[in-house]
Design a protein around this motif. Structure first.
Motif: not given
Length: 401
Positions: A335-336, A342-349, A352-358, A364-366
């Protein structure tokens, strides 16, 4: 190598395909005819699908076909003890003989251990040439070792039994010298052309296994492709007493078997240590207990329990150990905004940020972020016992990617 989580999906799909027939009894009578017709069409597809699944899994394990062990196949106790120590199961009381020595140096350079009994038809029975001074010759067929497996060492294991009252006539009578040779040329009559590989002076006041370095000979046979004429074992009593000569070292089958004797477990054993270039070497590790986890109400990305039972896919007849293993799998939302746990990469962050607006951009996948290996002890297509380390089989951590 195929990732471990893909193998798990294959096993789960196999269970789903096989499980369809188990629900037929729950269907009403009038629908059974249609169900049976549907199952008939699916039957051929299911068998073909299962064959493809099995082929893929066997290739992952480095096997050309499904092993079908014979009734005479024997799993040496040494291989069982080695597996238990290597996998951490030796913590169980009495799981391994206290005298067992873990081959730290050999195992640290290998991800595969194989065991070989000598060819039975070349075995010489005690009593056939009791007065002969010729060493006993043993042939170990190593032709089935894969070409991509580079051997680093090998050992010949011989069992010696305690001789009662061996020291009553003096110090020397309690000692034997055991010599191990490489046979350099095809034997002629009672003559053997040999090269000394290893020797040891032992006192026969206890029953135990003795290990001898056979690496030079085995490496010449496998790496240098020189002819394999076998090994020879010579047991010498220091004072050359005929009645004691070689009595306590079990290098051949006895004509008169002792009560309770298990010759299949006492036979000379050749053990090879090699690496196929895939993954990490064997490492002795402690048994890990499952981490207690509290119940979580959220559906965020995390690790879930998944036990793979080899009997569910009919492989328990050739996989000696383990009977199954805790593989785990990753599932949950990313989730955003993404939290640190959640042990995320910078790309996943960023994704997820872009997904919140588009929403056209997926979340990102688990997925597994850390995988570990398991060791398997099994019988191969030639009834040889193999201990091998397989990478990426257990999910240790999950994260958003």
């Amino acid at each position: 190598m195929i990732p471990g989580n893909r193998m798990l999906m294959v096993i789960l799909l196999c269970q789903v395909v096989l499980g369809e027939s188990n629900h037929a009894s729950l269907i009403l009578e009038e629908g059974k005819k249609k169900v049976s017709e549907l199952q008939g069409r699916r039957s051929g597809q299911s068998h073909e699908l299962l064959r493809d699944f099995e082929t893929t899994l066997l290739q992952m394990f480095g096997l050309h076909q499904r092993p079908r062990p014979s009734r005479s196949a024997v799993v040496p106790q040494y291989m069982l003890d080695l597996y238990r120590l290597q996998s951490g199961e030796a913590e169980e009381a009495g799981a391994v003989d206290a005298s067992f020595e873990y081959p730290e140096r050999s195992a640290s350079r290998a991800n595969t251990v194989r065991s070989f009994h000598h060819e039975e038809h070349l075995e010489r029975v005690e009593g056939e040439q009791e007065n002969s001074d010729t060493p006993l010759r043993f042939f170990f067929n190593l032709s089935n070792i894969p070409e991509d497996e580079v051997l680093s060492s090998a050992e010949l294991r011989l069992y010696r039994q305690q001789v009662e009252n061996a020291d009553q006539h003096g110090e020397a009578e309690g000692l034997h010298r055991i010599n191990v040779y490489e046979v350099l040329k095809p034997p002629r009559a009672t003559q053997l052309i040999t090269r000394l590989l290893d020797t040891r002076l032992v006192r026969h006041n206890a029953s135990r296994w003795e290990s001898f370095d056979a690496s030079p000979a085995v490496l010449r046979w496998t790496r240098d492709k020189l002819p394999n004429h076998g090994l020879a074992v010579e047991v010498l009593h220091l004072n050359h007493t005929p009645t004691q000569q070689g009595r306590h070292v079990r290098v051949s089958r006895s004509l008169h078997r002792d009560p309770g004797e298990d010759w299949a477990q006492l036979r000379p054993l050749l053990v090879t240590f090699g690496h196929d270039g895939k993954g990490h070497p064997l490492t002795r590790r402690a048994k890990r207990s499952a981490k207690p986890r509290g119940r979580r109400k959220n559906r965020n990305c995390r690790r879930h329990t998944l036990y793979v039972d080899f009997s569910d896919v009919g492989w328990n007849d050739w996989i000696v150990a383990p009977p199954g293993y805790q593989a785990f799998y990753c599932q949950g939302d990313c989730p955003f905004p993404l939290s640190d746990h959640l042990n995320s990469t910078n790309h996943a962050i960023v994704q997820t940020l872009v997904n919140s607006v588009n929403t056209k951009i997926p979340k990102a996948c688990c997925v597994p972020t850390e995988l570990s290996a398991i060791s398997m002890l099994y019988l191969d297509e030639h009834d040889k016992v193999v201990l091998k380390n397989y990478q990426e089989m257990v999910v240790e951590g999950c994260g958003c990617r």
